[in-house]
Scaffold this motif. Sequence first.
Motif, PDB file in Angstrom:
ATOM      1  N   LEU A 252      43.745  45.356  48.883  1.00 33.10           N
ATOM      2  CA  LEU A 252      44.028  46.031  49.908  1.00 33.10           C
ATOM      3  C   LEU A 252      44.087  45.232  51.258  1.00 33.10           C
ATOM      4  CD1 LEU A 252      41.219  48.846  49.058  1.00 33.10           C
ATOM      5  CD2 LEU A 252      43.792  49.310  49.324  1.00 33.10           C
ATOM      6  N   SER A 253      43.927  44.244  51.197  1.00 32.93           N
ATOM      7  CA  SER A 253      43.696  43.319  52.542  1.00 32.93           C
ATOM      8  C   SER A 253      44.804  42.137  52.661  1.00 32.93           C
ATOM      9  CB  SER A 253      42.137  42.664  52.739  1.00 32.93           C
ATOM     10  OG  SER A 253      41.502  43.694  52.758  1.00 32.93           O
ATOM     11  N   VAL A 254      45.086  41.610  51.591  1.00 35.99           N
ATOM     12  CA  VAL A 254      45.987  40.280  51.345  1.00 35.99           C
ATOM     13  C   VAL A 254      47.429  40.933  50.684  1.00 35.99           C
ATOM     14  CG1 VAL A 254      46.174  38.085  50.646  1.00 35.99           C
ATOM     15  CG2 VAL A 254      44.019  38.881  51.191  1.00 35.99           C
ATOM     16  N   PRO A 255      48.263  40.478  51.583  1.00 34.58           N
ATOM     17  CA  PRO A 255      49.850  40.996  50.955  1.00 34.58           C
ATOM     18  C   PRO A 255      50.335  39.977  49.833  1.00 34.58           C
ATOM     19  CG  PRO A 255      49.927  40.876  53.449  1.00 34.58           C
ATOM     20  CD  PRO A 255      48.574  40.412  53.077  1.00 34.58           C
TER      21      PRO A 255
ATOM     22  N   TYR B  44      43.694  28.225  51.266  1.00 30.56           N
ATOM     23  CA  TYR B  44      42.841  29.012  52.098  1.00 30.56           C
ATOM     24  C   TYR B  44      43.174  29.049  53.434  1.00 30.56           C
ATOM     25  CZ  TYR B  44      38.082  29.685  54.181  1.00 30.56           C
ATOM     26  OH  TYR B  44      37.102  30.313  55.038  1.00 30.56           O
ATOM     27  N   ASP B  45      43.712  28.100  54.196  1.00 30.05           N
ATOM     28  CA  ASP B  45      44.206  28.162  55.543  1.00 30.05           C
ATOM     29  C   ASP B  45      45.383  29.100  55.728  1.00 30.05           C
ATOM     30  OD1 ASP B  45      44.255  26.885  58.288  1.00 30.05           O
ATOM     31  OD2 ASP B  45      46.170  26.396  57.623  1.00 30.05           O
ATOM     32  N   LYS B  46      46.035  29.413  54.643  1.00 34.64           N
ATOM     33  CA  LYS B  46      47.267  30.154  54.992  1.00 34.64           C
ATOM     34  C   LYS B  46      46.647  31.665  54.802  1.00 34.64           C
ATOM     35  CE  LYS B  46      51.534  31.779  52.758  1.00 34.64           C
ATOM     36  NZ  LYS B  46      52.380  31.430  51.764  1.00 34.64           N
ATOM     37  N   ILE B  47      45.916  32.058  53.827  1.00 35.38           N
ATOM     38  CA  ILE B  47      45.512  33.506  53.721  1.00 35.38           C
ATOM     39  C   ILE B  47      44.334  33.758  54.417  1.00 35.38           C
ATOM     40  CG2 ILE B  47      44.409  34.751  51.872  1.00 35.38           C
ATOM     41  CD1 ILE B  47      46.288  33.220  49.850  1.00 35.38           C
ATOM     42  N   VAL B  48      43.457  32.736  54.423  1.00 35.37           N
ATOM     43  CA  VAL B  48      41.966  33.330  55.280  1.00 35.37           C
ATOM     44  C   VAL B  48      42.321  33.042  56.886  1.00 35.37           C
ATOM     45  CG1 VAL B  48      39.623  32.942  55.630  1.00 35.37           C
ATOM     46  CG2 VAL B  48      40.657  32.888  53.383  1.00 35.37           C
ATOM     47  N   ASN B  49      42.416  31.858  57.213  1.00 36.50           N
ATOM     48  CA  ASN B  49      42.644  31.432  58.584  1.00 36.50           C
ATOM     49  C   ASN B  49      43.871  31.990  59.331  1.00 36.50           C
ATOM     50  OD1 ASN B  49      40.428  29.790  58.384  1.00 36.50           O
ATOM     51  ND2 ASN B  49      41.573  28.091  58.068  1.00 36.50           N
ATOM     52  N   GLN B  50      45.111  31.936  58.633  1.00 31.04           N
ATOM     53  CA  GLN B  50      46.277  32.703  59.152  1.00 31.04           C
ATOM     54  C   GLN B  50      46.388  34.036  58.836  1.00 31.04           C
ATOM     55  OE1 GLN B  50      50.024  30.016  58.910  1.00 31.04           O
ATOM     56  NE2 GLN B  50      48.471  28.245  58.102  1.00 31.04           N
TER      57      GLN B  50
ATOM     58  N   LYS C   9      52.462  46.523  60.394  1.00 27.27           N
ATOM     59  CA  LYS C   9      52.224  47.237  58.908  1.00 27.27           C
ATOM     60  C   LYS C   9      51.608  46.068  57.780  1.00 27.27           C
ATOM     61  CE  LYS C   9      54.834  50.793  60.033  1.00 27.27           C
ATOM     62  NZ  LYS C   9      54.083  52.149  60.197  1.00 27.27           N
ATOM     63  N   PHE C  10      51.786  44.968  57.834  1.00 34.41           N
ATOM     64  CA  PHE C  10      51.199  44.074  56.985  1.00 34.41           C
ATOM     65  C   PHE C  10      50.345  42.986  57.746  1.00 34.41           C
ATOM     66  CE2 PHE C  10      55.150  45.417  55.474  1.00 34.41           C
ATOM     67  CZ  PHE C  10      54.951  45.910  54.064  1.00 34.41           C
ATOM     68  N   GLY C  11      50.026  42.830  58.944  1.00 38.29           N
ATOM     69  CA  GLY C  11      49.150  42.110  59.510  1.00 38.29           C
ATOM     70  C   GLY C  11      49.835  40.780  59.509  1.00 38.29           C
ATOM     71  N   VAL C  12      51.227  40.569  59.059  1.00 37.89           N
ATOM     72  CA  VAL C  12      51.794  39.215  58.980  1.00 37.89           C
ATOM     73  C   VAL C  12      52.454  38.635  60.044  1.00 37.89           C
ATOM     74  CG1 VAL C  12      53.411  37.703  57.474  1.00 37.89           C
ATOM     75  CG2 VAL C  12      51.803  39.206  56.540  1.00 37.89           C
ATOM     76  N   VAL C  13      52.112  37.412  60.752  1.00 41.57           N
ATOM     77  CA  VAL C  13      52.621  36.945  61.759  1.00 41.57           C
ATOM     78  C   VAL C  13      53.378  35.415  61.253  1.00 41.57           C
ATOM     79  CG1 VAL C  13      52.671  36.003  64.149  1.00 41.57           C
ATOM     80  CG2 VAL C  13      51.455  38.086  63.572  1.00 41.57           C
TER      81      VAL C  13
ATOM     82  N   GLU D  75      34.169  22.491  49.554  1.00 39.83           N
ATOM     83  CA  GLU D  75      33.334  23.712  49.356  1.00 39.83           C
ATOM     84  C   GLU D  75      34.133  24.944  50.465  1.00 39.83           C
ATOM     85  OE1 GLU D  75      29.311  23.391  51.043  1.00 39.83           O
ATOM     86  OE2 GLU D  75      28.664  22.058  49.577  1.00 39.83           O
ATOM     87  N   MET D  76      34.133  26.122  50.119  1.00 38.20           N
ATOM     88  CA  MET D  76      34.856  26.986  50.717  1.00 38.20           C
ATOM     89  C   MET D  76      33.886  27.735  51.652  1.00 38.20           C
ATOM     90  SD  MET D  76      36.343  30.783  49.065  1.00 38.20           S
ATOM     91  CE  MET D  76      37.703  29.829  48.353  1.00 38.20           C
ATOM     92  N   ASP D  77      34.407  28.006  52.773  1.00 37.47           N
ATOM     93  CA  ASP D  77      33.707  29.155  53.631  1.00 37.47           C
ATOM     94  C   ASP D  77      33.800  30.617  52.929  1.00 37.47           C
ATOM     95  OD1 ASP D  77      32.404  30.893  55.667  1.00 37.47           O
ATOM     96  OD2 ASP D  77      33.454  29.691  57.170  1.00 37.47           O
ATOM     97  N   THR D  78      32.720  31.045  51.921  1.00 37.67           N
ATOM     98  CA  THR D  78      33.034  32.136  51.328  1.00 37.67           C
ATOM     99  C   THR D  78      32.818  33.390  52.353  1.00 37.67           C
ATOM    100  OG1 THR D  78      30.747  32.192  50.664  1.00 37.67           O
ATOM    101  CG2 THR D  78      32.263  31.106  49.058  1.00 37.67           C
ATOM    102  N   GLU D  79      31.862  33.302  53.252  1.00 35.00           N
ATOM    103  CA  GLU D  79      31.566  34.439  54.010  1.00 35.00           C
ATOM    104  C   GLU D  79      32.973  34.761  54.918  1.00 35.00           C
ATOM    105  OE1 GLU D  79      28.620  35.643  57.804  1.00 35.00           O
ATOM    106  OE2 GLU D  79      28.425  33.813  56.950  1.00 35.00           O
ATOM    107  N   LYS D  80      33.448  33.722  55.339  1.00 35.29           N
ATOM    108  CA  LYS D  80      34.840  33.886  56.148  1.00 35.29           C
ATOM    109  C   LYS D  80      36.016  34.632  55.344  1.00 35.29           C
ATOM    110  CE  LYS D  80      38.082  31.716  59.597  1.00 35.29           C
ATOM    111  NZ  LYS D  80      38.423  30.580  60.120  1.00 35.29           N
ATOM    112  N   TYR D  81      35.922  34.307  53.983  1.00 33.59           N
ATOM    113  CA  TYR D  81      36.961  34.734  53.137  1.00 33.59           C
ATOM    114  C   TYR D  81      36.521  36.173  52.893  1.00 33.59           C
ATOM    115  CZ  TYR D  81      39.944  34.802  48.750  1.00 33.59           C
ATOM    116  OH  TYR D  81      41.006  34.894  47.947  1.00 33.59           O
ATOM    117  N   LEU D  82      35.532  36.442  52.676  1.00 29.87           N
ATOM    118  CA  LEU D  82      34.836  37.769  52.248  1.00 29.87           C
ATOM    119  C   LEU D  82      35.104  38.575  53.344  1.00 29.87           C
ATOM    120  CD1 LEU D  82      31.442  37.023  50.328  1.00 29.87           C
ATOM    121  CD2 LEU D  82      33.730  37.883  49.285  1.00 29.87           C
TER     122      LEU D  82
END
Length: 287
Positions: free
Chosen positions: A39-42, A62-68, A264-268, A7-14
């Motif tokens: 507009l949010s995910v590079p 999911y961990d990479k794109i949503v959590n990180q 600029k991209f929010g990527v660390v 199952e996915m935590d859809t609320e956190k993804y949204l």
Amino acid sequence: MKISSVEMDTEKYLLRIGYVAPAEPTLDVLRSVHACHLLSVPFENLTVHSGGRVQLDPQLLYDKIVNQRRGGFCFENNGLFSWLLSEIGFEVTLLSGQVRNSITGRYGPPFDHLISMVTLEGRRWLCDVGFGGSGFSSPLSLETSGLQEQGHRVYRIREDKGMCFLEWQGEGVGDVEWTEIYKFTLEPRRLEDFVEMCQYHQSSPSSIFFCKSLCSIMKPAGRLTYIGRKLITTTFPTEERGSVLKTTSEELKDEEIPGILAEKFGVVLNSPLVPKDEAITPPPVMY
């Protein structure tokens, strides 16, 4: 189709993509989450150039794109986005695309690009949040071969002998020449079908993802792109701003790049990036 048994935590993804309205399987929601994701995910391949490898496991994506709060290339962005749509309640089918090579004019092999189709109230929609600067902001209808306008761009999906061809009509206001972007069939695929090509794009001198470190994200008025040691700002043409696509480029020092990616991209990144901008070798086998 079910993308994952977990199952996915859809609320956190949204929340990650800035979507705060109720998520129900409607066309308005589909259009909204598609735009919010872009507009949010590079669109980025920085894992490849910071000592890592991309693996097509839904939980890892999911961990990479949503959590990180990272991004990814097509297999990651579209793979995860398709899972989100499925969790919301959409009928989703993964599709295999073949991207037209701008150097050779030929197409890549099957499974070169991952896209998805949503079937809603008997109508089919093409979704793609993982194609960078040539991508469309809102799902395209698969029920017509007519023109589909999105801002300054015009797209069409042409069918020929069971193959669908995505094309666009230039970048400037008034451009009429059609350019092929990629081709695809409507045959259902699975995420694991793309593993081999995902590895290819991380290791082949014929792939842009191996030859160039890049990160790009859509903005309301254009696009911001990091590639190699450059930061490129693209402003889309409008009647108010003029009919010409405007692009500016800024040279970066290696020590500036991590700060630019974060600001600029929010990527660390967890590991040091090795900037890369090498020429792409035309593939020996073309389709």
